[in-house]
Motif scaffolding. Structure first.
Motif, PDB file in Angstrom:
ATOM      1  N   UNK A 216       0.840  -1.205   0.000  1.00  0.00           N
ATOM      2  CA  UNK A 216       0.000   0.000   0.000  1.00  0.00           C
ATOM      3  C   UNK A 216       0.873   1.253   0.000  1.00  0.00           C
ATOM      4  N   UNK A 217       1.969   1.234   0.780  1.00  0.00           N
ATOM      5  CA  UNK A 217       2.858   2.390   0.824  1.00  0.00           C
ATOM      6  C   UNK A 217       3.513   2.624  -0.534  1.00  0.00           C
ATOM      7  N   UNK A 218       3.937   1.544  -1.192  1.00  0.00           N
ATOM      8  CA  UNK A 218       4.542   1.670  -2.514  1.00  0.00           C
ATOM      9  C   UNK A 218       3.572   2.231  -3.541  1.00  0.00           C
ATOM     10  N   UNK A 219       2.323   1.729  -3.494  1.00  0.00           N
ATOM     11  CA  UNK A 219       1.291   2.233  -4.406  1.00  0.00           C
ATOM     12  C   UNK A 219       1.025   3.705  -4.127  1.00  0.00           C
ATOM     13  N   UNK A 220       0.971   4.075  -2.845  1.00  0.00           N
ATOM     14  CA  UNK A 220       0.711   5.470  -2.474  1.00  0.00           C
ATOM     15  C   UNK A 220       1.798   6.390  -2.998  1.00  0.00           C
ATOM     16  N   UNK A 221       3.066   5.953  -2.930  1.00  0.00           N
ATOM     17  CA  UNK A 221       4.161   6.773  -3.434  1.00  0.00           C
ATOM     18  C   UNK A 221       4.095   6.893  -4.957  1.00  0.00           C
ATOM     19  N   UNK A 222       3.681   5.793  -5.633  1.00  0.00           N
ATOM     20  CA  UNK A 222       3.514   5.847  -7.081  1.00  0.00           C
ATOM     21  C   UNK A 222       2.416   6.816  -7.476  1.00  0.00           C
TER      22      UNK A 222
END
Length: 245
Positions: A216-222
């Motif tokens: 979720x954190x990776x998607x949020x940064x993307x």
């Protein structure tokens, strides 16, 4: 004119990415909510105020964020087509606020390793107490734990001893079938669970939360990167629209 057309295309691309990312978050939130076998279902009904309620209701957060991103992506495309200064400025302000919130949330999720241990340790006594007093008596709790243990190949919160003295154990003298790796149509004896190497659901739950937190954190940064690009393009279109007025 050519530059303006290129910017519109880029605005469509960026907002299309935001729209798809929002749809992905929305789908994940709905899946977590309807999936009765989810490990998060083990935490429902636990009355502990140390951040546990935020974990249990993570599905609602994903649904809310996903829906907001879908709407923003759609509005951004409309603003690019009409080149409305009001719509472009409103789009910029809304995306800026969401961007700040997402960055803060991503930082928290990347630091979730220690938080997971603290939260799950705090609820351990209450969870184990519920298992020993309600497993085999409370149909809902028994069903959730039974399906989750079978799906994730785990036993109890820490181990099979969490079921010792429970209504299920007192009546049958045995333990749930996942505690010795058996199918759901049979049970385990004390000797079998003592010799079986089945991990507790505490470790499985911690792994589940940490792995999904990083995703979720990776998607949020993307998404944040797309939002930065969309904000830059929206401001350029805003200025161009102002020169024509």
């Amino acid at each position: 004119m050519c530059c303006s057309g290129f910017l519109k295309v880029m605005m469509f691309i960026f907002n299309g990415g935001i729209f798809l990312a929002g749809a992905g978050c929305l789908g994940m939130g709905i899946w977590l909510k309807v999936d009765s076998g989810s490990l998060l279902g083990l935490l429902e009904g636990i009355e502990n105020g140390d951040g546990l309620d935020q974990l249990v209701h993570v599905a609602y957060v994903l649904i809310g964020v996903g829906a907001a991103l879908v709407i923003i992506g759609f509005l951004g495309c409309c603003g690019a087509v009409k080149e409305s200064r009001c719509m472009l400025l409103t789009f910029f302000c809304i995306v800026l606020v969401i961007f700040i919130v997402e960055v803060a949330g991503a930082i928290v999720l990347f630091a979730f390793d220690g938080l997971a241990d603290k939260i799950l340790d705090n609820v351990e006594n209450e969870v184990r107490s519920k298992l020993q007093t309600e497993f085999g008596r409370d149909e809902s709790l028994t069903s959730v734990w039974g399906s989750t243990m079978e799906q994730f190949k785990c036993c109890g919160y820490r181990n099979y001893t969490d079921f010792t003295g429970s209504p299920f154990n007192v009546v049958s003298g045995e333990y749930p079938s996942p505690c010795c790796g058996r199918s759901s149509d049979s049970f385990c004896s004390l000797n079998e669970v003592e010799t079986s190497d089945i991990p507790g659901c505490f470790e499985k739950l911690k792994e589940f939360l940490e792995e999904n937190a990083l995703i979720v954190a990776g998607v949020a940064l993307g998404i944040a990167a797309l939002e930065i690009a969309a904000m830059v393009v929206s401001m350029i279109l805003y200025k161009k629209a102002g020169k024509r007025d």
